[in-house]
Motif scaffolding. Structure first.
Motif, PDB file in Angstrom:
ATOM      1  N   ARG A 121       0.840  -1.200   0.000  1.00 15.72           N
ATOM      2  CA  ARG A 121       0.000   0.000   0.000  1.00 15.72           C
ATOM      3  C   ARG A 121       0.872   1.245   0.000  1.00 15.72           C
ATOM      4  O   ARG A 121       2.048   1.201   0.339  1.00 15.72           O
ATOM      5  N   ALA A 122       0.274   2.353  -0.378  1.00 22.49           N
ATOM      6  CA  ALA A 122       1.009   3.617  -0.425  1.00 22.49           C
ATOM      7  C   ALA A 122       1.574   3.955   0.951  1.00 22.49           C
ATOM      8  O   ALA A 122       0.910   3.780   1.984  1.00 22.49           O
ATOM      9  N   LEU A 123       2.792   4.431   0.966  1.00 27.83           N
ATOM     10  CA  LEU A 123       3.482   4.776   2.207  1.00 27.83           C
ATOM     11  C   LEU A 123       3.082   6.178   2.640  1.00 27.83           C
ATOM     12  O   LEU A 123       3.145   7.123   1.854  1.00 27.83           O
ATOM     13  N   SER A 124       2.670   6.330   3.889  1.00 25.75           N
ATOM     14  CA  SER A 124       2.304   7.655   4.396  1.00 25.75           C
ATOM     15  C   SER A 124       3.560   8.460   4.675  1.00 25.75           C
ATOM     16  O   SER A 124       4.638   7.897   4.906  1.00 25.75           O
ATOM     17  N   PRO A 125       3.455   9.786   4.686  1.00 27.67           N
ATOM     18  CA  PRO A 125       4.630  10.610   5.017  1.00 27.67           C
ATOM     19  C   PRO A 125       5.209  10.277   6.388  1.00 27.67           C
ATOM     20  O   PRO A 125       6.430  10.285   6.566  1.00 27.67           O
ATOM     21  N   ASP A 126       4.348   9.966   7.361  1.00 27.07           N
ATOM     22  CA  ASP A 126       4.839   9.630   8.699  1.00 27.07           C
ATOM     23  C   ASP A 126       5.631   8.328   8.683  1.00 27.07           C
ATOM     24  O   ASP A 126       6.677   8.217   9.339  1.00 27.07           O
ATOM     25  N   ALA A 154       7.176   7.057   6.056  1.00 33.84           N
ATOM     26  CA  ALA A 154       8.420   7.314   5.332  1.00 33.84           C
ATOM     27  C   ALA A 154       9.446   7.971   6.260  1.00 33.84           C
ATOM     28  O   ALA A 154      10.633   7.595   6.264  1.00 33.84           O
ATOM     29  N   ALA A 155       9.004   8.927   7.054  1.00 35.34           N
ATOM     30  CA  ALA A 155       9.904   9.593   8.000  1.00 35.34           C
ATOM     31  C   ALA A 155      10.428   8.609   9.038  1.00 35.34           C
ATOM     32  O   ALA A 155      11.612   8.658   9.409  1.00 35.34           O
ATOM     33  N   ALA A 156       9.578   7.692   9.492  1.00 30.96           N
ATOM     34  CA  ALA A 156      10.000   6.694  10.482  1.00 30.96           C
ATOM     35  C   ALA A 156      11.027   5.743   9.892  1.00 30.96           C
ATOM     36  O   ALA A 156      11.979   5.326  10.570  1.00 30.96           O
ATOM     37  N   ILE A 157      10.852   5.388   8.616  1.00 31.98           N
ATOM     38  CA  ILE A 157      11.820   4.504   7.957  1.00 31.98           C
ATOM     39  C   ILE A 157      13.163   5.207   7.810  1.00 31.98           C
ATOM     40  O   ILE A 157      14.220   4.619   8.084  1.00 31.98           O
ATOM     41  N   HIS A 158      13.168   6.462   7.398  1.00 29.43           N
ATOM     42  CA  HIS A 158      14.423   7.211   7.302  1.00 29.43           C
ATOM     43  C   HIS A 158      15.106   7.306   8.670  1.00 29.43           C
ATOM     44  O   HIS A 158      16.342   7.126   8.772  1.00 29.43           O
ATOM     45  N   ALA A 159      14.330   7.563   9.706  1.00 24.81           N
ATOM     46  CA  ALA A 159      14.910   7.644  11.049  1.00 24.81           C
ATOM     47  C   ALA A 159      15.478   6.290  11.468  1.00 24.81           C
ATOM     48  O   ALA A 159      16.554   6.215  12.086  1.00 24.81           O
ATOM     49  N   GLY A 160      14.762   5.220  11.112  1.00 22.38           N
ATOM     50  CA  GLY A 160      15.255   3.886  11.420  1.00 22.38           C
ATOM     51  C   GLY A 160      16.535   3.568  10.676  1.00 22.38           C
ATOM     52  O   GLY A 160      17.453   2.939  11.221  1.00 22.38           O
ATOM     53  N   MET A 161      16.632   4.016   9.427  1.00 28.53           N
ATOM     54  CA  MET A 161      17.854   3.801   8.655  1.00 28.53           C
ATOM     55  C   MET A 161      19.022   4.580   9.248  1.00 28.53           C
ATOM     56  O   MET A 161      20.146   4.073   9.314  1.00 28.53           O
ATOM     57  N   PHE A 194       7.143   2.148  -3.487  1.00 27.91           N
ATOM     58  CA  PHE A 194       7.730   2.235  -2.156  1.00 27.91           C
ATOM     59  C   PHE A 194       9.059   2.983  -2.213  1.00 27.91           C
ATOM     60  O   PHE A 194       9.334   3.877  -1.398  1.00 27.91           O
ATOM     61  N   THR A 195       9.888   2.650  -3.192  1.00 29.96           N
ATOM     62  CA  THR A 195      11.200   3.282  -3.323  1.00 29.96           C
ATOM     63  C   THR A 195      11.065   4.782  -3.525  1.00 29.96           C
ATOM     64  O   THR A 195      11.727   5.587  -2.851  1.00 29.96           O
ATOM     65  N   LYS A 196      10.205   5.177  -4.457  1.00 29.70           N
ATOM     66  CA  LYS A 196      10.069   6.599  -4.775  1.00 29.70           C
ATOM     67  C   LYS A 196       9.471   7.397  -3.618  1.00 29.70           C
ATOM     68  O   LYS A 196       9.667   8.617  -3.544  1.00 29.70           O
ATOM     69  N   SER A 197       8.773   6.712  -2.714  1.00 27.92           N
ATOM     70  CA  SER A 197       8.245   7.418  -1.544  1.00 27.92           C
ATOM     71  C   SER A 197       9.351   7.810  -0.574  1.00 27.92           C
ATOM     72  O   SER A 197       9.149   8.650   0.314  1.00 27.92           O
ATOM     73  N   LEU A 198      10.550   7.212  -0.772  1.00 25.07           N
ATOM     74  CA  LEU A 198      11.688   7.508   0.103  1.00 25.07           C
ATOM     75  C   LEU A 198      12.691   8.474  -0.526  1.00 25.07           C
ATOM     76  O   LEU A 198      13.542   9.023   0.181  1.00 25.07           O
ATOM     77  N   GLY A 199      12.598   8.673  -1.856  1.00 21.76           N
ATOM     78  CA  GLY A 199      13.533   9.595  -2.493  1.00 21.76           C
ATOM     79  C   GLY A 199      13.699   9.321  -3.968  1.00 21.76           C
ATOM     80  O   GLY A 199      13.032   8.451  -4.542  1.00 21.76           O
ATOM     81  N   ALA A 200      14.602  10.054  -4.584  1.00 21.38           N
ATOM     82  CA  ALA A 200      14.866   9.916  -6.018  1.00 21.38           C
ATOM     83  C   ALA A 200      15.676   8.654  -6.285  1.00 21.38           C
ATOM     84  O   ALA A 200      16.568   8.296  -5.516  1.00 21.38           O
ATOM     85  N   ILE A 201      15.371   7.994  -7.396  1.00 20.75           N
ATOM     86  CA  ILE A 201      16.035   6.728  -7.691  1.00 20.75           C
ATOM     87  C   ILE A 201      17.308   6.933  -8.505  1.00 20.75           C
ATOM     88  O   ILE A 201      17.477   7.941  -9.196  1.00 20.75           O
ATOM     89  N   GLU A 202      18.194   5.948  -8.402  1.00 26.88           N
ATOM     90  CA  GLU A 202      19.365   5.843  -9.262  1.00 26.88           C
ATOM     91  C   GLU A 202      19.056   4.780 -10.314  1.00 26.88           C
ATOM     92  O   GLU A 202      18.697   3.654  -9.970  1.00 26.88           O
ATOM     93  N   HIS A 203      19.177   5.122 -11.578  1.00 32.74           N
ATOM     94  CA  HIS A 203      18.915   4.149 -12.640  1.00 32.74           C
ATOM     95  C   HIS A 203      20.084   3.178 -12.769  1.00 32.74           C
ATOM     96  O   HIS A 203      21.244   3.558 -12.619  1.00 32.74           O
TER      97      HIS A 203
END
Length: 292
Positions: free
Chosen positions: A23-28, A30-37, A58-67
């Motif tokens: 399912r679509a990742l909520s902003p909260d 996404a922020a929790a995943i970044h903090a966990g990382m 899911f990937t794009k909800s965390l940031g820009a991708i590298e091709h």
């Protein structure tokens, strides 16, 4: 259920529960995943199996991708996946395992060396996000080494010595370590060495890490033999068991790791069995030498 992160490794690596990645990742979240990382460097999600579209969303909800362009020996006509994905499987376009002597397979065996994804690019990767679609009957684990803990454990004298060093990284170096030298002139040009600092400071936590990789084949200003033995000593120090976590894959697992903070390597598995692993990658935020 709210998102929860529980550490399972000795000094890093955690398992995430309470989230449905289909399912679509909520902003909260996404922020929790970044903090966990930032804190744990490796996060493990147990299922469900995702479609490529869900994995990419899911990937794009965390940031820009590298091709994934120009990073392997697969030609465009042989790709199973779009260039949004790095195909780190052992499968050809017909979904069959590569022959044992296929140069694409032999090149990919280099992933069994400790490395950091895309350190051979001028702007190296931030996160790698690997998803398991098919796993072999045995083997094929992925091991991670905490480069923050490895840095912390260095003698003060070595910390001073490594602080301002700059290394050259190339897949020509890493593949040369396993005796793979079957490169075309175009490939040799594509894999020309790039420069990366040896010590990185995390932009959020401020914690320092050794930035090592099998791709590192030289230190600027050092004689090559001296540089390579020094880098080997650092790699052996950094991959002691107390710094390492091994992930045993299940179908549907998705694992994220921070290439700025850990090294990783794949482990052997039966070469005639399929191992279908698909990786998306978050783009880095600039040259490491500029950040120095």
């Amino acid at each position: 259920m709210a998102l929860s992160i529980k550490q399972i490794g000795r000094c890093f690596a955690s398992e995430v529960t309470g989230i449905d990645l289909s399912r679509a990742l909520s902003p909260d979240d996404a922020a929790a995943i970044h903090a966990g990382m930032d804190q744990h460097a490796v996060l493990i999600f147990r299922g469900p199996e995702l479609t490529n579209d869900q994995h990419m969303a899911f990937t794009k909800s965390l940031g820009a991708i590298e091709h994934a362009i120009g990073t392997s020996l697969r030609e465009a006509k042989d790709n199973r996946l779009s260039t949004d994905f790095a195909d780190v499987s052992n499968l050809d376009r017909a979904e069959q395992p590569f022959a044992r002597d296929d140069r694409r397979r032999l090149f990919a065996i280099g992933n069994r060396l400790w490395h950091s994804d895309s350190s051979f690019k001028s702007t190296p990767a931030k996160y790698s996000i690997l998803h398991a679609h098919t796993i072999p009957s045995k083997g094929g684990n992925t091991e991670f080494a905490d480069m923050r803990a490895a840095y912390d454990a260095l003698d003060d004298e070595i910390k001073i010595e490594v602080e301002d060093l700059v290394c050259e990284h190339s897949q020509l170096f890493s593949r040369g370590k396993i005796g793979f030298t079957d490169f075309t002139e175009e490939e040799r040009d594509r894999f020309s060495p790039v420069r990366q600092v040896l010590v990185r400071r995390h932009p959020v936590t401020g914690r320092k890490s050794l930035y090592l990789s099998s791709h590192a084949g030289g230190i600027i200003g050092w004689p090559v033999p001296e540089a390579r033995i020094f880098l080997q000593d650092l790699a052996e120090h950094s991959t002691q068991r107390q710094f390492v976590h091994s992930h045993v894959w299940r179908v549907g697992d998705l694992v994220i790791w921070d290439n700025r903070q850990v090294m990783h390597r794949a482990r052997p598995f039966p070469d005639a069995e399929p191992r279908d692993m698909r990786r998306t990658t978050l783009a880095g935020d600039g040259l490491t030498t500029a950040q120095q």
